[in-house]
Design an enzyme around this catalytic site. Structure first.
Site, PDB file in Angstrom:
ATOM      1  CG  ASN A   8      44.977 -82.641 -57.719  1.00  0.00           C
ATOM      2  OD1 ASN A   8      44.406 -83.568 -57.597  1.00  0.00           O
ATOM      3  ND2 ASN A   8      45.193 -81.683 -56.523  1.00  0.00           N
ATOM      4  CD  GLU A  35      43.834 -83.954 -53.579  1.00  0.00           C
ATOM      5  OE1 GLU A  35      42.932 -84.134 -52.704  1.00  0.00           O
ATOM      6  OE2 GLU A  35      43.649 -83.067 -54.456  1.00  0.00           O
ATOM      7  CE1 TYR A 109      47.082 -80.492 -53.569  1.00  0.00           C
ATOM      8  CE2 TYR A 109      47.720 -82.325 -52.012  1.00  0.00           C
ATOM      9  CZ  TYR A 109      46.851 -81.357 -52.436  1.00  0.00           C
ATOM     10  OH  TYR A 109      45.338 -81.345 -52.155  1.00  0.00           O
ATOM     11  CG  ASP A 151      46.553 -78.262 -56.864  1.00  0.00           C
ATOM     12  OD1 ASP A 151      46.503 -76.943 -56.910  1.00  0.00           O
ATOM     13  OD2 ASP A 151      45.901 -78.891 -56.234  1.00  0.00           O
ATOM     14  CG  ASP A 254      38.776 -81.511 -58.024  1.00  0.00           C
ATOM     15  OD1 ASP A 254      39.700 -82.380 -58.055  1.00  0.00           O
ATOM     16  OD2 ASP A 254      38.438 -81.106 -56.959  1.00  0.00           O
ATOM     17  CG  HIS A 255      43.257 -80.178 -59.927  1.00  0.00           C
ATOM     18  ND1 HIS A 255      43.584 -78.923 -59.700  1.00  0.00           N
ATOM     19  CD2 HIS A 255      42.423 -80.600 -58.668  1.00  0.00           C
ATOM     20  CE1 HIS A 255      43.317 -78.651 -58.306  1.00  0.00           C
ATOM     21  NE2 HIS A 255      42.558 -79.474 -57.809  1.00  0.00           N
TER      22      HIS A 255
END
EC number: 3.1.11.2
Length: 264
Positions: A8, A35, A109, A151, A254-255
């Site tokens: 992601n 994303e 996602y 994700d 953040d992933h």
């Protein structure tokens, strides 16, 4: 051998520098991004082609969501499912045509689900559960060796979160979400490659919130990203890698990326 990575990326155009660094360092055969936050016409096709990833499938939309699969191995687009049932770009599937010929790679996602774990109070939470239910109905029909990655926005096991007790009522680790994901697993007999290779209760996270200035402090992670395989495909797994370093790179997602290798 065929290697597949899921990540992601939280805006592919913004984070193209770290994507380029990762591809140069790790060189997976296939990269599945979630994303991407861009329409297809603005996707950085040339940047990927310059890196040797000439085969590209994009399902995007303006500013939100979106998925893309890029590959050094030839493929054909295989499927696009609207499991959100509202036109959002959240899935794309491809069939490999070179090494690993016939393998289906599904890139998804799943919606995050908002903040309140109650479909009566939070429409987004209900949409998330319905999304997984539609995935489950689809999984009952899968008849090809398939890999579904992405994700999932659910950390199913107690050891998939930094504190099971504190997160039981937090969206992504609630019992109703975990039960929903288990039904999806059972519908096709998917193998959770991550936990087969890194057995519970060993530490395994793929996401750390941006809210913490230092993501390593306290290590408050969750395993939201997954790579699940059909039984016959799971038997051909030769390696699985959790790439935590990119979480510390400049302007990170953040992933983090996850990679699985297959002897195909």
């Amino acid at each position: 051998m065929v290697s597949v990575t899921t990540w992601n990326i939280n805006s592919v155009r913004l984070r193209m520098p770290i994507v380029e660094r990762f591809l140069k360092e790790q060189s997976p055969d296939v990269l599945c991004l979630q994303e991407i936050k861009t329409e297809e016409k603005f996707f950085p096709f040339e940047a990927f082609r310059d890196l040797g990833y000439e085969h590209i499938a994009v399902h995007g939309q303006k500013g939100y969501h979106g998925v893309a699969t890029v590959s050094r191995i030839p493929f054909r687009e295989f499927s696009r499912h609207d499991w959100q049932d509202n036109g959002e770009a959240r899935h794309i599937g491809v069939e490999l045509l070179g090494p690993g010929r016939g393998m289906i790679v599904e890139n998804v996602y799943v919606p995050a689900g908002g903040d309140i774990p109650d479909r009566e109070q939070n429409l987004k939470f209900g949409q998330k559960l319905d999304f997984i239910e539609r995935m489950t109905r689809w999984a009952e029909t899968v008849d090809r060796p398939s890999l579904i990655v992405g994700d999932f926005n659910i950390a199913p096991l107690e050891s998939d979160v930094w504190s099971h007790k504190q997160l039981l009522k937090v969206v992504s680790h609630t019992p109703v979400e975990v039960d929903s994901l288990q039904r999806f697993m059972d519908a096709h007999g998917w193998s959770d490659i991550g936990r087969e290779q890194v057995p519970a209760p060993e530490r395994y996270y793929s996401w750390w919130s941006y809210r913490a200035k230092d993501w390593t402090k306290g290590d408050r992670g969750r395993r939201l990203d997954h790579m699940w395989a059909s039984p016959e495909l799971a038997r051909q797994v030769t390696g699985h890698h959790i790439h935590e370093n990119p979480r510390s790179w400049e302007k990170p997602s953040d992933h983090i990326p996850l990679t699985t290798e297959f002897s195909l």
